[in-house]
Design an enzyme around this catalytic site. Sequence first.
Site, PDB file in Angstrom:
ATOM      1  N   GLY A 217      -1.828  36.056  -2.633  1.00  0.00           N
ATOM      2  CA  GLY A 217      -3.220  35.740  -2.936  1.00  0.00           C
ATOM      3  C   GLY A 217      -3.994  36.994  -3.287  1.00  0.00           C
ATOM      4  O   GLY A 217      -5.153  37.155  -2.909  1.00  0.00           O
ATOM      5  N   ASP A 240      -0.432  35.409  -7.172  1.00  0.00           N
ATOM      6  CA  ASP A 240      -1.589  34.514  -7.088  1.00  0.00           C
ATOM      7  C   ASP A 240      -1.461  33.431  -8.152  1.00  0.00           C
ATOM      8  O   ASP A 240      -0.524  33.425  -8.957  1.00  0.00           O
ATOM      9  CB  ASP A 240      -2.897  35.289  -7.269  1.00  0.00           C
ATOM     10  CG  ASP A 240      -4.055  34.671  -6.472  1.00  0.00           C
ATOM     11  OD1 ASP A 240      -4.109  33.425  -6.388  1.00  0.00           O
ATOM     12  OD2 ASP A 240      -4.899  35.416  -5.948  1.00  0.00           O
ATOM     13  N   ASP A 260       2.332  29.649  -6.345  1.00  0.00           N
ATOM     14  CA  ASP A 260       1.520  28.964  -5.339  1.00  0.00           C
ATOM     15  C   ASP A 260       2.053  29.306  -3.954  1.00  0.00           C
ATOM     16  O   ASP A 260       3.200  28.985  -3.621  1.00  0.00           O
ATOM     17  CB  ASP A 260       1.590  27.454  -5.585  1.00  0.00           C
ATOM     18  CG  ASP A 260       0.669  26.656  -4.671  1.00  0.00           C
ATOM     19  OD1 ASP A 260       0.190  27.215  -3.664  1.00  0.00           O
ATOM     20  OD2 ASP A 260       0.442  25.469  -4.967  1.00  0.00           O
ATOM     21  N   MET A 261       1.236  29.951  -3.135  1.00  0.00           N
ATOM     22  CA  MET A 261       1.686  30.382  -1.806  1.00  0.00           C
ATOM     23  C   MET A 261       2.002  29.216  -0.888  1.00  0.00           C
ATOM     24  O   MET A 261       2.665  29.398   0.140  1.00  0.00           O
ATOM     25  CB  MET A 261       0.636  31.292  -1.163  1.00  0.00           C
ATOM     26  CG  MET A 261      -0.715  30.659  -0.945  1.00  0.00           C
ATOM     27  SD  MET A 261      -1.934  31.895  -0.404  1.00  0.00           S
ATOM     28  CE  MET A 261      -3.437  30.900  -0.428  1.00  0.00           C
ATOM     29  N   LYS A 274      -4.784  39.557   2.610  1.00  0.00           N
ATOM     30  CA  LYS A 274      -6.111  40.162   2.754  1.00  0.00           C
ATOM     31  C   LYS A 274      -7.199  39.123   2.528  1.00  0.00           C
ATOM     32  O   LYS A 274      -7.384  38.624   1.429  1.00  0.00           O
ATOM     33  CB  LYS A 274      -6.280  41.320   1.762  1.00  0.00           C
ATOM     34  CG  LYS A 274      -7.674  41.959   1.756  1.00  0.00           C
ATOM     35  CD  LYS A 274      -7.749  43.145   0.817  1.00  0.00           C
ATOM     36  CE  LYS A 274      -7.525  42.765  -0.619  1.00  0.00           C
ATOM     37  NZ  LYS A 274      -8.647  42.036  -1.233  1.00  0.00           N
ATOM     38  N   HIS A 278      -8.725  33.275   6.366  1.00  0.00           N
ATOM     39  CA  HIS A 278     -10.037  32.721   6.743  1.00  0.00           C
ATOM     40  C   HIS A 278     -10.504  31.615   5.799  1.00  0.00           C
ATOM     41  O   HIS A 278     -11.468  30.916   6.095  1.00  0.00           O
ATOM     42  CB  HIS A 278     -11.087  33.834   6.853  1.00  0.00           C
ATOM     43  CG  HIS A 278     -11.594  34.364   5.552  1.00  0.00           C
ATOM     44  ND1 HIS A 278     -12.847  34.921   5.426  1.00  0.00           N
ATOM     45  CD2 HIS A 278     -11.028  34.433   4.322  1.00  0.00           C
ATOM     46  CE1 HIS A 278     -13.039  35.305   4.182  1.00  0.00           C
ATOM     47  NE2 HIS A 278     -11.949  35.029   3.493  1.00  0.00           N
TER      48      HIS A 278
END
Length: 373
Positions: A217, A240, A260-261, A274, A278
């Site tokens: 990402g 990403d 796609d993670m 990073k 969140h």
Amino acid sequence: MGYLLEETLSSNSKTPIVIDDDNELGLMAVRLANAAAFPMVLKAALELGVFDTLYAEASRSDSFLSPSEIASKLPTTPRNPEAPVLLDRMLRLLASYSVVKCGKVSEGKGERVYRAEPICRFFLKDNIQDIGSLASQVIVNFDSVFLNTWAQLKDVVLEGGDAFGRAHGGMKLFDYMGTDERFSKLFNQTGFTIAVVKKALEVYQGFKGVNVLVDVGGGVGNTLGVVASKYPNIKGINFDLTCALAQAPSYPGVEHVAGDMFVDVPTGDAMILKRILHDWTDEDCVKILKNCWKSLPESGKVVVIELVTPDEAENGDINANIAFDMDMLMFTQCSGGKERSRAEFEALAAASGFTHCKFVCQAYHCWIIEFCK
């Protein structure tokens, strides 16, 4: 019990002011009620280029500028003849928050004069590659896309649902960015995390010995660009979505890879997450982390860069202020996103198969956390 204090408010008069606890609380309440003014003035000053203008002058001569002089030096020359008067009103508010310094009225100029304070360097538009800039972050936070989402907060509390989706036709933030090129470009310009990475690299030694480093990402790839500049032996893979990589420049030693993670992650000795976790729910975070775990060697690790919320809401604690501000941003702008405590990060690490979670060091508002396999 109150008492009277004679305070000189002008050269010609003295006015009695009542000082007591109730008066002080009332002043605090009035300040809160009008709190919207400061961030909106800050945003407008950034868009106008006021900070860059003041900082450039301070760098050359450390001198003050009048609003008329500032107006004449802005990137876009105002057509409004009242611009200096309006700038003065904006600048005196910023000065009351110690963002700029207000000097004495110049007799020759007939205006107040202003100078950049040191904090201005964190808001310079042209400073992203140096220390990072919060200018774009302010502009994004008060863009209509986010402001419309905040208007849904009450209804989300009462009725449930997703604030961003309510405001934007059911779309989630990252889906929406695929439909709004203007906002997507603005969002991807938010650059203060570069300052966080540079600050962390002053003390963090965890990238020594790493051969292949994957930034999961990683957006436009600037994080890997910074890391690779210090560790040129590292091969960086910036991973990403295609839409995020569309605006990515080239960096020495960094390869941009689309994917796609939530499906899979490229293999590497170590990985960076990073300010990614969140954005997502605990369940989504575990999916991402398990994919990272699968692509790491036995001694591999994920370097998580995230804010850590304190266990208690301490009055006057700037770290708590930032943490809970950011948590509300996640609550309104990212479906299920949130800032997390130490215990919550430890739980994510364990649920994803990592053996331990180590809080290594702090850089500005973020922590460098290692999830070790």
